[in-house]
Design a protein around this motif. Structure first.
Motif, mmCIF file in Angstrom:
data_model
loop_
_atom_site.group_PDB
_atom_site.id
_atom_site.type_symbol
_atom_site.label_atom_id
_atom_site.label_comp_id
_atom_site.label_asym_id
_atom_site.label_seq_id
_atom_site.Cartn_x
_atom_site.Cartn_y
_atom_site.Cartn_z
ATOM 1 N N VAL A 102 0.845 -1.203 0.000
ATOM 2 C CA VAL A 102 0.000 0.000 0.000
ATOM 3 C C VAL A 102 0.875 1.246 0.000
ATOM 4 N N ASP A 103 1.904 1.260 0.843
ATOM 5 C CA ASP A 103 2.803 2.422 0.909
ATOM 6 C C ASP A 103 3.499 2.655 -0.429
ATOM 7 N N GLN A 104 3.955 1.571 -1.070
ATOM 8 C CA GLN A 104 4.613 1.705 -2.371
ATOM 9 C C GLN A 104 3.644 2.256 -3.418
ATOM 10 N N THR A 119 -6.629 5.605 2.815
ATOM 11 C CA THR A 119 -6.216 4.286 2.325
ATOM 12 C C THR A 119 -5.529 3.489 3.419
ATOM 13 N N ARG A 120 -4.626 4.123 4.133
ATOM 14 C CA ARG A 120 -3.940 3.422 5.238
ATOM 15 C C ARG A 120 -4.923 3.005 6.320
ATOM 16 N N GLU A 121 -5.853 3.866 6.668
ATOM 17 C CA GLU A 121 -6.863 3.527 7.676
ATOM 18 C C GLU A 121 -7.719 2.347 7.218
ATOM 19 N N TYR A 122 -8.032 2.324 5.932
ATOM 20 C CA TYR A 122 -8.828 1.229 5.388
ATOM 21 C C TYR A 122 -8.083 -0.104 5.548
ATOM 22 N N TYR A 123 -6.810 -0.119 5.191
ATOM 23 C CA TYR A 123 -6.049 -1.363 5.302
ATOM 24 C C TYR A 123 -5.773 -1.751 6.748
#
Length: 178
Positions: A102-104, A119-123
């Motif tokens: 995700v970070d990439q 997006t980070r919160e979702y994952y």
């Protein structure tokens, strides 16, 4: 305790209870029992201080059996704990790999800050509430009859809830869930 009982079955001057001066009439049964439990605990936990030890052949055989049982139980416990730790580490590794992907993706696509946070919160939510198992890949690896049976089971409630599907053949229903 078998260790306590064994000493009185043999009635040998070399026995542990004689060497520990626990054979006299003035010694209470509780003292003998506590000494026997002490020996059993020291032996089964592999500490084996040696202050109460086997001196007759029967006591030595019994001690060997108890030591082997203690080692077996210890090995089983350590093995189960290792298995548990490994399974926890596998999940952590999968989650970390997904976060790295995700970070990439977010770096490569240069998305705005608010979308990166969402997006980070979702994952993070997915990591806590859902598995990252590759179901599609697993299903592809299965034989067609097994895949069909599993998909039919997973989608059975949906197929039953649609009135039109009730009148269709099982073969057609299977085609729909595939």
């Amino acid at each position: 305790c078998a260790w306590y009982y064994l000493a009185f079955l043999e009635n040998d001057d070399l026995s542990w209870h004689v060497r520990e001066n626990l054979d006299g009439d003035d010694v209470q049964a509780l003292d003998r029992y506590v000494a026997a439990v002490y020996w059993a605990t020291a032996t089964l936990t592999t500490v084996g201080y040696g202050d109460i030890s086997a001196h007759t052949t029967t006591e030595r055989v019994f001690s060997l059996v108890m030591i082997l049982i203690g080692a077996l139980v210890f090995g089983l416990i350590v093995g189960k704990m290792s298995e548990l730790a490994q399974s926890m580490n596998e999940h952590v590794a999968i989650v970390k790999a997904k976060h790295s992907q995700v970070d990439q993706f977010l770096k490569f696509r240069k998305l705005p800050r608010h979308l990166r946070i969402r997006t980070r919160e979702y994952y993070e939510y997915l990591a806590k509430h859902k598995s990252f198992i590759d179901e599609v890949g697993l299903l592809k690896d299965m034989s067609p009859p097994l895949r069909r049976a599993i998909l039919r089971e997973l989608n059975n409630d949906t197929v039953k809830s649609v009135p039109l599907f009730r009148f269709l053949s099982v073969g057609f229903q299977n085609t729909i869930v595939m």
